[in-house]
Design a protein around this motif. Sequence first.
Motif, PDB file in Angstrom:
ATOM      1  N   UNK A 203     -56.806 -91.236  56.121  1.00 38.41           N
ATOM      2  CA  UNK A 203     -57.473 -90.135  56.809  1.00 38.41           C
ATOM      3  C   UNK A 203     -58.192 -89.205  55.835  1.00 38.41           C
ATOM      4  N   UNK A 204     -57.611 -88.985  54.657  1.00 28.68           N
ATOM      5  CA  UNK A 204     -58.216 -88.093  53.673  1.00 28.68           C
ATOM      6  C   UNK A 204     -58.036 -88.678  52.271  1.00 28.68           C
ATOM      7  N   UNK A 205     -59.124 -88.595  51.480  1.00 24.38           N
ATOM      8  CA  UNK A 205     -59.077 -88.917  50.049  1.00 24.38           C
ATOM      9  C   UNK A 205     -59.704 -87.744  49.307  1.00 24.38           C
ATOM     10  N   UNK A 206     -58.885 -87.144  48.453  1.00 22.02           N
ATOM     11  CA  UNK A 206     -59.371 -86.039  47.620  1.00 22.02           C
ATOM     12  C   UNK A 206     -59.435 -86.551  46.180  1.00 22.02           C
ATOM     13  N   UNK A 207     -60.681 -86.786  45.714  1.00 23.45           N
ATOM     14  CA  UNK A 207     -60.891 -87.343  44.385  1.00 23.45           C
ATOM     15  C   UNK A 207     -61.859 -86.452  43.598  1.00 23.45           C
ATOM     16  N   UNK A 208     -61.744 -85.167  43.764  1.00 25.18           N
ATOM     17  CA  UNK A 208     -62.657 -84.225  43.112  1.00 25.18           C
ATOM     18  C   UNK A 208     -62.277 -84.021  41.649  1.00 25.18           C
TER      19      UNK A 208
END
Length: 615
Positions: free
Chosen positions: A474-479
């Motif tokens: 649902x969510x990928x945070x790759x910042x």
Amino acid sequence: MLAYTHGTWLLLLLLLVAGACARPETAHTTDPATLGEESSPHPHAHPHPHPQPHHHHRAHPHAPLEEDEQGTAIPAPILTADHVGIGETTTATSLAETQSVSDPGSVTDTTSTSTSHSTSTTSTTSPAPLPPATPEQPEYLKHCFYAEEQLCSHTFDGRAEITEGQGSTVAQSEAQNRGGQGNGQCQCREHPARPNSWYCCNISQLTMISSCSNISKWTNLHVRNMTVEDMDLSNPIFRSLQSLAVTDGNITRLVNAFPRLSALKCLNISNNNISEIHSRAVKDVPHLEFFGMSNNNLSLVPHRNQNKNITLDISGNMRMLCTPLNEIIYTESINFLNPKHSYCQYNATHTWFQSTDKVSVEQLENRKRCVTNCPVIPNYGSCNCTLENIMIIQDNQSKPQCHVDCSNLGLVELPQRLPDNTFMLNITNNKITSLGDYFQTNPTYHNINRLLADNNLISSIYEFEGTKFIETFQRIYMRNNSLGKIPEYILNNALMDSGLGRRIYLAGNKLQCDCNTAKTLQNWLKERSSDIPDYMEIRCRNLPQRVIELQEAKLCQSPPDWTDYIYYLIAAEVILLLALITKVTYDYWVFKTAGYLPWPASKMPKLPCDWLCES
């Protein structure tokens, strides 16, 4: 002639009377060893003056017996098949005929008694068949005893009719076989197949059990259909038991506690509408292995012996509270039966549940496992695990959402193992450079739905290709990582269904930008702007620009090369060819009109063929 006839009939009558009078003596002398003592009118005469084997049957719950506990035959006016052998049937019949002739007034009593004894004999020699053997029980029930339900219905339904037909002496003997004292209050009988195991039926007060004899020798007890307001667990009748089952009754409260150091190993109080159990009811029962309390109205589980592995069944208690139950799950070692369909009520203000009024025990156990199996990374520290935001709707309960927070630990790789059903993994602010093959081969990573991996050194997300994670996330945070490229073809399939609401955050990554980036990736980011909300913040590492600002005209230029002049060369060749054709055409015309050759042709040396032509 008439006198002769009367004399003949009188002689025949005298012979019949004489034969009838002589028949008892003949019967007694026929087999004195067998019948002499039994026919004795003396009240103290023993039926067997010499030790002889006799038929003695264990008291069966389906039929009364003809002998008491010491094997003494019940006095009866006639003999039955239990006392007379097959070869002695005629003798017994003779005794009955003798009594009938000598005492005409006793014919009715004799017939009634014979019928009663015949019924008793049939019931004794042909007991009701026992139910088939049950399959092997689980380990936690190895010390539990349960009497078959049909034993109660068959045994106690027919008892009154049999006792009424046999008189007070037979009733006393039957009461003793039931374990009673002859006062008619004992409602228990020994199980026909399990030694020292008793069952009681239709109990309205504990004296109907305590009035039975040899209670101290009982090992197992099953009470069916007990109807009392309060059941006192401190009663001495429970002191020596290893298994106690009180089921299918109507009991309001269990008061007091079992005696200290009780030998009880199995306790079942299911199906009784019990609403309250004394808090220390089983506190001092050190050997308890199974505690069944299903299908009651309980809201709390009583305290148990600490540090003891107990199997507990609380299913069907719709008033059970989650908060105290959750404390028990955390502090004690308990195995719950059917946890998926055992529910408790929770306080709606809890932060880890929402939008429902019931929670399964399975969810509470998963919450414990989420915490107890939280990763501990050597030389780095421990992660923090919580169970949050679970949506549960009655029987259709979602999977538990275990949140694993391993942020700010300085990790250089992902944790080796996560708790089962890990829903969110937070690895932000670490020094992880690669995702490895965890999402492909490690089963504890297969249920992750949200990955928070900001502020790391991850250089590639190609490891997501073909994984379950990329199909269900649902969510990928790759910042703020070190991604060099974005695999459009991998993410394109994952983001194809916009209705799933998936989001990927890639701001702060500096890509290696080229002409392909300007031509392809830039347009793809614009198309997926709703799925990649921060696409405007993706930058280039080799250009001081954001990806969205790239200009294809500038980025797609190439250095000069000779192939760039190919068209000019071709044009020059064409022009030279045309000039040559024009010159040749002109020279030919001059030759035809003026008769002389062009200057280049006149200066050329003669060839052999020219000399040949001149001659």
